[in-house]
Scaffold this motif. Structure first.
Motif, PDB file in Angstrom:
ATOM      1  N   CYS A  23       0.814  -1.108  -0.027  1.00  0.00           N
ATOM      2  CA  CYS A  23      -0.162   0.029  -0.012  1.00  0.00           C
ATOM      3  C   CYS A  23       0.952   1.212  -0.103  1.00  0.00           C
ATOM      4  CB  CYS A  23      -0.876  -0.004   1.177  1.00  0.00           C
ATOM      5  SG  CYS A  23      -1.943   1.288   1.245  1.00  0.00           S
ATOM      6  N   LYS A  24       0.488   2.006  -1.037  1.00  0.00           N
ATOM      7  CA  LYS A  24       1.366   3.229  -1.032  1.00  0.00           C
ATOM      8  C   LYS A  24       0.328   4.647  -1.199  1.00  0.00           C
ATOM      9  CE  LYS A  24       5.606   1.179  -3.116  1.00  0.00           C
ATOM     10  NZ  LYS A  24       6.516   1.229  -4.248  1.00  0.00           N
ATOM     11  N   TYR A  25       0.775   5.589  -0.387  1.00  0.00           N
ATOM     12  CA  TYR A  25      -0.211   6.796  -0.315  1.00  0.00           C
ATOM     13  C   TYR A  25       0.358   7.667  -1.398  1.00  0.00           C
ATOM     14  CZ  TYR A  25      -2.259   4.359   3.504  1.00  0.00           C
ATOM     15  OH  TYR A  25      -3.224   3.395   4.238  1.00  0.00           O
ATOM     16  N   GLU A  26       0.875   7.382  -2.556  1.00  0.00           N
ATOM     17  CA  GLU A  26       1.416   8.085  -3.643  1.00  0.00           C
ATOM     18  C   GLU A  26       1.283   7.331  -4.994  1.00  0.00           C
ATOM     19  OE1 GLU A  26       5.662   8.841  -2.250  1.00  0.00           O
ATOM     20  OE2 GLU A  26       6.180   7.228  -3.565  1.00  0.00           O
ATOM     21  N   ILE A  27       1.330   8.076  -5.868  1.00  0.00           N
ATOM     22  CA  ILE A  27       1.430   7.456  -7.243  1.00  0.00           C
ATOM     23  C   ILE A  27       2.856   6.854  -7.736  1.00  0.00           C
ATOM     24  CG2 ILE A  27       1.311   8.087  -9.748  1.00  0.00           C
ATOM     25  CD1 ILE A  27      -0.620  10.134  -8.877  1.00  0.00           C
ATOM     26  N   LEU A  32       5.296  -3.064 -14.326  1.00  0.00           N
ATOM     27  CA  LEU A  32       5.471  -2.863 -15.771  1.00  0.00           C
ATOM     28  C   LEU A  32       5.753  -1.528 -16.285  1.00  0.00           C
ATOM     29  CD1 LEU A  32       2.162  -5.178 -16.350  1.00  0.00           C
ATOM     30  CD2 LEU A  32       4.736  -5.677 -16.975  1.00  0.00           C
ATOM     31  N   GLY A  33       5.811  -0.732 -15.159  1.00  0.00           N
ATOM     32  CA  GLY A  33       6.160   0.797 -15.394  1.00  0.00           C
ATOM     33  C   GLY A  33       4.902   1.590 -15.780  1.00  0.00           C
ATOM     34  N   LEU A  34       3.712   1.131 -15.181  1.00  0.00           N
ATOM     35  CA  LEU A  34       2.429   1.788 -15.199  1.00  0.00           C
ATOM     36  C   LEU A  34       2.044   2.530 -14.008  1.00  0.00           C
ATOM     37  CD1 LEU A  34       0.462  -1.186 -17.061  1.00  0.00           C
ATOM     38  CD2 LEU A  34       1.318   0.842 -17.901  1.00  0.00           C
ATOM     39  N   THR A  36       0.457   3.985 -10.868  1.00  0.00           N
ATOM     40  CA  THR A  36      -0.263   2.865 -10.026  1.00  0.00           C
ATOM     41  C   THR A  36      -0.326   3.836  -8.587  1.00  0.00           C
ATOM     42  OG1 THR A  36       0.361   0.908 -10.881  1.00  0.00           O
ATOM     43  CG2 THR A  36      -0.419   0.744  -8.811  1.00  0.00           C
ATOM     44  N   CYS A  37      -1.438   3.646  -7.844  1.00  0.00           N
ATOM     45  CA  CYS A  37      -1.400   4.347  -6.577  1.00  0.00           C
ATOM     46  C   CYS A  37      -2.213   3.226  -5.172  1.00  0.00           C
ATOM     47  CB  CYS A  37      -2.199   5.307  -6.344  1.00  0.00           C
ATOM     48  SG  CYS A  37      -3.875   5.802  -6.741  1.00  0.00           S
ATOM     49  N   GLY A  38      -2.149   3.573  -4.355  1.00  0.00           N
ATOM     50  CA  GLY A  38      -2.684   2.984  -3.256  1.00  0.00           C
ATOM     51  C   GLY A  38      -2.609   1.332  -3.299  1.00  0.00           C
ATOM     52  N   ILE A  39      -3.467   0.480  -3.258  1.00  0.00           N
ATOM     53  CA  ILE A  39      -3.075  -1.049  -2.931  1.00  0.00           C
ATOM     54  C   ILE A  39      -3.210  -1.529  -4.630  1.00  0.00           C
ATOM     55  CG2 ILE A  39      -4.024  -3.041  -1.996  1.00  0.00           C
ATOM     56  CD1 ILE A  39      -5.485  -1.143   0.174  1.00  0.00           C
ATOM     57  N   GLY A  40      -2.252  -1.360  -5.067  1.00  0.00           N
ATOM     58  CA  GLY A  40      -2.149  -1.945  -6.713  1.00  0.00           C
ATOM     59  C   GLY A  40      -3.234  -1.513  -7.647  1.00  0.00           C
ATOM     60  N   HIS A  41      -4.030  -0.056  -7.353  1.00  0.00           N
ATOM     61  CA  HIS A  41      -4.674   0.342  -8.220  1.00  0.00           C
ATOM     62  C   HIS A  41      -4.141   1.030  -9.586  1.00  0.00           C
ATOM     63  CE1 HIS A  41      -8.369   2.224  -9.763  1.00  0.00           C
ATOM     64  NE2 HIS A  41      -7.608   3.445  -9.885  1.00  0.00           N
ATOM     65  N   LEU A  42      -4.345   0.508 -10.634  1.00  0.00           N
ATOM     66  CA  LEU A  42      -4.051   0.859 -11.918  1.00  0.00           C
ATOM     67  C   LEU A  42      -4.652   1.986 -12.198  1.00  0.00           C
ATOM     68  CD1 LEU A  42      -1.900   0.374 -14.095  1.00  0.00           C
ATOM     69  CD2 LEU A  42      -3.839  -1.061 -15.411  1.00  0.00           C
TER      70      LEU A  42
END
Length: 161
Positions: A23-27, A32-34, A36-42
């Motif tokens: 879980c990351k509170y940032e982009i 794959l270099g896409l 993403t933020c939060g809990i694996g949200h593309l």
């Protein structure tokens, strides 16, 4: 064959996916270099985070909102993909549902729908073959630690059914 007609335990599913995704509170950029933020949200074009630079902060509330939406979509897509003329998503053991939902969250429906032999094995309640099909994939080589755990859990169902 046990019929498991209760819905998958959402708390368990959330914990498992959070453990695998982090879980990351940032982009950030995923493997794959896409973006993403939060809990694996593309990040999608429709998201307010779209187009913002890597490192942009994302609130805890927003992360939770995105995760709730993603879990809902994941389960809808599982229901759709794993319900056929001969079997239904609800008829799978909860452990199989948790494993498949984790895979769906990780890969998305377009990629998971290519696992035709996996779906056939599940229709036959052949969890040993299902685990073999999971292992025999590009996905397995991309997320080996996660995939290995999920394969072992699917294989363990072979004995209990």
């Amino acid at each position: 064959i046990k019929m498991n007609l209760k819905p998958v335990d959402l708390d368990v599913l959330r914990k498992e996916i959070t453990a695998d995704e982090g879980c990351k509170y940032e982009i950030y950029l995923d493997h794959l270099g896409l973006p993403t933020c939060g809990i694996g949200h593309l990040i999608k074009e429709s998201d307010e985070e779209h187009g913002k630079p890597v490192g942009t902060k994302v609130s805890e509330e927003r992360v939770k909102q995105l995760f709730d939406e993603d879990i809902k979509v994941t389960l809808e897509e599982c229901q759709d993909l794993f319900t056929t003329d001969v079997s239904a998503w609800e008829g799978l053991p909860e452990e199989a549902q948790l494993v498949l939902a984790n895979m769906m969250f990780n890969m998305g429906k377009p990629r998971l729908s290519k696992f035709v032999k996996l779906r056939k094995a599940l229709e036959d309640f052949d969890y040993g073959e299902a685990s073999t099909q999971m292992k025999d994939s590009k996905w397995y080589t991309q997320v080996t630690n996660r995939a290995d755990r999920l394969v072992k859990r699917m294989k363990a169902l072979e004995v209990t059914e």
